[in-house]
Design a protein around this motif. Structure first.
Motif, mmCIF file in Angstrom:
data_model
loop_
_atom_site.group_PDB
_atom_site.id
_atom_site.type_symbol
_atom_site.label_atom_id
_atom_site.label_comp_id
_atom_site.label_asym_id
_atom_site.label_seq_id
_atom_site.Cartn_x
_atom_site.Cartn_y
_atom_site.Cartn_z
ATOM 1 N N PRO A 6 -12.980 -25.374 -40.360
ATOM 2 C CA PRO A 6 -11.734 -24.682 -40.021
ATOM 3 C C PRO A 6 -11.223 -25.027 -38.624
ATOM 4 N N ILE A 7 -12.126 -25.297 -37.705
ATOM 5 C CA ILE A 7 -11.709 -25.630 -36.345
ATOM 6 C C ILE A 7 -10.987 -26.972 -36.323
ATOM 7 N N ILE A 8 -11.548 -27.976 -36.977
ATOM 8 C CA ILE A 8 -10.938 -29.309 -36.995
ATOM 9 C C ILE A 8 -9.624 -29.282 -37.773
ATOM 10 N N PHE A 9 -9.610 -28.616 -38.939
ATOM 11 C CA PHE A 9 -8.393 -28.539 -39.732
ATOM 12 C C PHE A 9 -7.292 -27.793 -38.981
ATOM 13 N N GLY A 10 -7.632 -26.689 -38.323
ATOM 14 C CA GLY A 10 -6.651 -25.939 -37.533
ATOM 15 C C GLY A 10 -6.118 -26.740 -36.375
ATOM 16 N N LEU A 11 -6.974 -27.508 -35.711
ATOM 17 C CA LEU A 11 -6.536 -28.327 -34.588
ATOM 18 C C LEU A 11 -5.594 -29.434 -35.042
ATOM 19 N N ASN A 51 -12.864 -13.471 -38.309
ATOM 20 C CA ASN A 51 -13.290 -14.627 -39.084
ATOM 21 C C ASN A 51 -13.384 -14.275 -40.553
ATOM 22 N N TYR A 52 -13.577 -15.283 -41.357
ATOM 23 C CA TYR A 52 -13.836 -15.052 -42.774
ATOM 24 C C TYR A 52 -15.142 -14.275 -42.906
ATOM 25 N N PRO A 53 -15.315 -13.542 -43.985
ATOM 26 C CA PRO A 53 -16.520 -12.692 -44.101
ATOM 27 C C PRO A 53 -17.838 -13.464 -44.037
ATOM 28 N N PHE A 54 -17.861 -14.701 -44.468
ATOM 29 C CA PHE A 54 -19.130 -15.423 -44.468
ATOM 30 C C PHE A 54 -19.335 -16.263 -43.213
ATOM 31 N N TYR A 55 -18.366 -16.261 -42.277
ATOM 32 C CA TYR A 55 -18.566 -16.900 -40.978
ATOM 33 C C TYR A 55 -18.924 -15.815 -39.984
ATOM 34 N N THR A 56 -20.087 -15.911 -39.383
ATOM 35 C CA THR A 56 -20.534 -14.855 -38.469
ATOM 36 C C THR A 56 -20.761 -15.383 -37.059
ATOM 37 N N ASP A 57 -20.050 -16.444 -36.676
ATOM 38 C CA ASP A 57 -20.310 -17.039 -35.370
ATOM 39 C C ASP A 57 -19.585 -16.315 -34.236
ATOM 40 N N LEU A 58 -18.303 -16.046 -34.373
ATOM 41 C CA LEU A 58 -17.516 -15.417 -33.315
ATOM 42 C C LEU A 58 -16.691 -14.277 -33.902
ATOM 43 N N PRO A 59 -16.312 -13.305 -33.096
ATOM 44 C CA PRO A 59 -15.490 -12.202 -33.623
ATOM 45 C C PRO A 59 -14.011 -12.547 -33.754
ATOM 46 N N VAL A 60 -13.594 -13.743 -33.327
ATOM 47 C CA VAL A 60 -12.190 -14.154 -33.448
ATOM 48 C C VAL A 60 -12.060 -15.198 -34.542
ATOM 49 N N SER A 61 -10.841 -15.366 -35.040
ATOM 50 C CA SER A 61 -10.581 -16.383 -36.048
ATOM 51 C C SER A 61 -10.532 -17.749 -35.362
ATOM 52 N N THR A 62 -11.563 -18.537 -35.556
ATOM 53 C CA THR A 62 -11.633 -19.836 -34.885
ATOM 54 C C THR A 62 -10.584 -20.800 -35.422
ATOM 55 N N ALA A 63 -10.232 -20.692 -36.690
ATOM 56 C CA ALA A 63 -9.209 -21.575 -37.254
ATOM 57 C C ALA A 63 -7.849 -21.271 -36.640
ATOM 58 N N PHE A 64 -7.499 -19.993 -36.526
ATOM 59 C CA PHE A 64 -6.214 -19.624 -35.937
ATOM 60 C C PHE A 64 -6.168 -19.985 -34.464
#
Length: 82
Positions: A6-11, A51-64
């Motif tokens: 999601p990070i690469i696609f969002g960027l 984040n999406y429910p199955f991503y538990t890395d950060l409390p913010v939406s990394t893709a957005f």
């Protein structure tokens, strides 16, 4: 664990959108203050959407958040003048 998809696609999507922003249009004047307000509002939206429910890395939406950064990078590097 950080998911890089999601990070690469969002960027990439943010850079594409940011490259299409037209600057120096008569109706829209983007100042430094307006970019700061857009950045702060984007961070708040990314924090509230989470984040999406199955991503538990950060409390913010990394893709957005990466798409928001991509928009600014694309605007600075590839923005059209008119």
């Amino acid at each position: 664990m950080i998911s890089f998809g999601p990070i690469i696609f969002g960027l990439i999507l943010g850079i594409l959108i940011g490259s299409q922003i037209k600057l120096n249009v008569s109706d829209a004047k983007f100042t430094l203050g307006s970019f700061a307000v857009i950045l702060i509002a984007g961070i708040i939206v990314a924090w509230q959407s989470g984040n999406y429910p199955f991503y538990t890395d950060l409390p913010v939406s990394t893709a957005f958040l990466s798409a928001l950064i991509g928009i600014f990078v694309g605007k600075l590097l590839f923005a059209r003048s008119k």
